[in-house]
Write a protein that holds these residues in place. Structure first.
Motif, PDB file in Angstrom:
ATOM      1  N   LEU A   1     -13.549   4.050   6.010  1.00 38.29           N
ATOM      2  CA  LEU A   1     -12.314   3.700   6.319  1.00 38.29           C
ATOM      3  C   LEU A   1     -11.107   4.477   5.555  1.00 38.29           C
ATOM      4  CD1 LEU A   1     -12.735  -0.114   6.026  1.00 38.29           C
ATOM      5  CD2 LEU A   1     -12.967   1.190   8.218  1.00 38.29           C
ATOM      6  N   PRO A   2     -11.149   5.803   6.402  1.00 41.58           N
ATOM      7  CA  PRO A   2      -9.960   6.775   5.801  1.00 41.58           C
ATOM      8  C   PRO A   2      -8.750   6.357   5.536  1.00 41.58           C
ATOM      9  CG  PRO A   2     -11.105   7.773   7.628  1.00 41.58           C
ATOM     10  CD  PRO A   2     -11.858   6.460   7.231  1.00 41.58           C
ATOM     11  N   ASP A   3      -8.321   5.346   6.484  1.00 40.84           N
ATOM     12  CA  ASP A   3      -7.062   4.907   6.441  1.00 40.84           C
ATOM     13  C   ASP A   3      -6.735   3.906   5.439  1.00 40.84           C
ATOM     14  OD1 ASP A   3      -6.201   6.639   8.382  1.00 40.84           O
ATOM     15  OD2 ASP A   3      -6.864   5.381  10.006  1.00 40.84           O
ATOM     16  N   TRP A   4      -7.696   3.357   4.640  1.00 44.08           N
ATOM     17  CA  TRP A   4      -7.885   2.100   3.807  1.00 44.08           C
ATOM     18  C   TRP A   4      -7.323   2.604   2.583  1.00 44.08           C
ATOM     19  CZ3 TRP A   4     -11.684   0.406   0.110  1.00 44.08           C
ATOM     20  CH2 TRP A   4     -11.319  -0.590  -0.468  1.00 44.08           C
TER      21      TRP A   4
ATOM     22  N   LEU B   1     -12.463  -4.925  10.325  1.00 43.44           N
ATOM     23  CA  LEU B   1     -12.579  -4.757   8.946  1.00 43.44           C
ATOM     24  C   LEU B   1     -11.217  -4.394   8.045  1.00 43.44           C
ATOM     25  CD1 LEU B   1     -14.417  -5.446   6.404  1.00 43.44           C
ATOM     26  CD2 LEU B   1     -15.507  -2.966   6.884  1.00 43.44           C
ATOM     27  N   LEU B   2     -10.863  -3.125   8.627  1.00 46.71           N
ATOM     28  CA  LEU B   2      -9.688  -2.688   8.014  1.00 46.71           C
ATOM     29  C   LEU B   2      -8.415  -3.731   8.160  1.00 46.71           C
ATOM     30  CD1 LEU B   2      -8.351  -0.456   6.716  1.00 46.71           C
ATOM     31  CD2 LEU B   2      -7.605   0.470   9.008  1.00 46.71           C
ATOM     32  N   GLU B   3      -8.327  -4.528   9.117  1.00 47.19           N
ATOM     33  CA  GLU B   3      -7.378  -5.475   9.134  1.00 47.19           C
ATOM     34  C   GLU B   3      -7.648  -6.793   8.304  1.00 47.19           C
ATOM     35  OE1 GLU B   3      -6.100  -8.830  12.590  1.00 47.19           O
ATOM     36  OE2 GLU B   3      -6.430  -6.671  13.410  1.00 47.19           O
ATOM     37  N   ARG B   4      -9.030  -7.130   8.222  1.00 42.92           N
ATOM     38  CA  ARG B   4      -9.200  -8.119   7.225  1.00 42.92           C
ATOM     39  C   ARG B   4      -8.993  -7.677   5.930  1.00 42.92           C
ATOM     40  NH1 ARG B   4     -13.351 -12.200   9.082  1.00 42.92           N
ATOM     41  NH2 ARG B   4     -13.266 -11.780  11.441  1.00 42.92           N
ATOM     42  N   ILE B   5      -8.987  -6.570   5.291  1.00 46.91           N
ATOM     43  CA  ILE B   5      -9.215  -6.149   4.076  1.00 46.91           C
ATOM     44  C   ILE B   5      -8.025  -5.571   3.646  1.00 46.91           C
ATOM     45  CG2 ILE B   5     -11.618  -6.112   3.921  1.00 46.91           C
ATOM     46  CD1 ILE B   5     -11.516  -3.057   3.782  1.00 46.91           C
ATOM     47  N   GLU B   6      -7.070  -5.228   4.599  1.00 49.46           N
ATOM     48  CA  GLU B   6      -5.982  -4.125   4.324  1.00 49.46           C
ATOM     49  C   GLU B   6      -5.144  -4.387   2.971  1.00 49.46           C
ATOM     50  OE1 GLU B   6      -2.694  -2.111   7.083  1.00 49.46           O
ATOM     51  OE2 GLU B   6      -3.343  -4.045   7.652  1.00 49.46           O
ATOM     52  N   ASP B   7      -4.629  -5.721   2.517  1.00 47.17           N
ATOM     53  CA  ASP B   7      -3.853  -6.061   1.443  1.00 47.17           C
ATOM     54  C   ASP B   7      -4.695  -6.995   0.611  1.00 47.17           C
ATOM     55  OD1 ASP B   7      -1.442  -4.777   2.567  1.00 47.17           O
ATOM     56  OD2 ASP B   7      -1.375  -6.408   3.889  1.00 47.17           O
ATOM     57  N   THR B   8      -6.024  -6.918   0.777  1.00 52.63           N
ATOM     58  CA  THR B   8      -6.730  -7.980  -0.153  1.00 52.63           C
ATOM     59  C   THR B   8      -7.471  -7.184  -1.464  1.00 52.63           C
ATOM     60  OG1 THR B   8      -7.546  -8.979   1.798  1.00 52.63           O
ATOM     61  CG2 THR B   8      -8.795  -9.391  -0.152  1.00 52.63           C
TER      62      THR B   8
END
Length: 135
Positions: A43-46, A18-25
């Protein structure tokens, strides 16, 4: 309801994907702060770059309405049928409401001129509040 999420995967199993999919979106939603806060806890890193609130946008572009609920706005703007064609469902189903929010966002922005859109986007981006932006 609990029945709706019984078979859903747990965040520990899908968090990295999920993090990979929404990272820059950019995130778009109706009262989007709820979504951003929930995702940030899980997702604390998001760190979302933009988070556009269709509720805030609708209040600015359509002042004086009796209700700004996603259901009422979508119905008034004739978006329900389009949402059901894209994603069969009903209100308060996460996927259906996300589809409605996206359609509402597009419809509201389409009502503006090209020169009005940048200011409208700034005004409905909830992250600018935290960053000392315009709102």
């Amino acid at each position: 309801t609990d029945a709706d999420v019984t078979s859903a995967p747990i965040m520990a199993d899908i968090g990295d994907d999920l993090l990979e999919r929404i990272e820059d979106t950019p995130v778009v939603g109706h009262n989007v702060r709820v979504d951003v806060d929930a995702l940030s806890r899980e997702l604390p890193d998001w760190k979302p770059r933009r988070a556009f609130d269709t509720l805030r946008l609708a209040r600015r572009l359509r002042p004086g309405l009796a209700s700004y609920s996603l259901e009422k706005l979508s119905s008034e703007l004739g978006l329900i049928d389009a949402a059901q064609r894209l994603c069969p469902g009903t209100h308060h189903n996460a996927t259906f409401d996300a589809t409605l929010s996206a359609l509402l966002f597009v419809r509201l922005l389409a009502s503006l001129t090209e020169t009005e859109r940048p200011e409208a986007l700034q005004n409905c981006d909830i992250l600018l509040d935290r960053q000392g932006g315009l709102l």
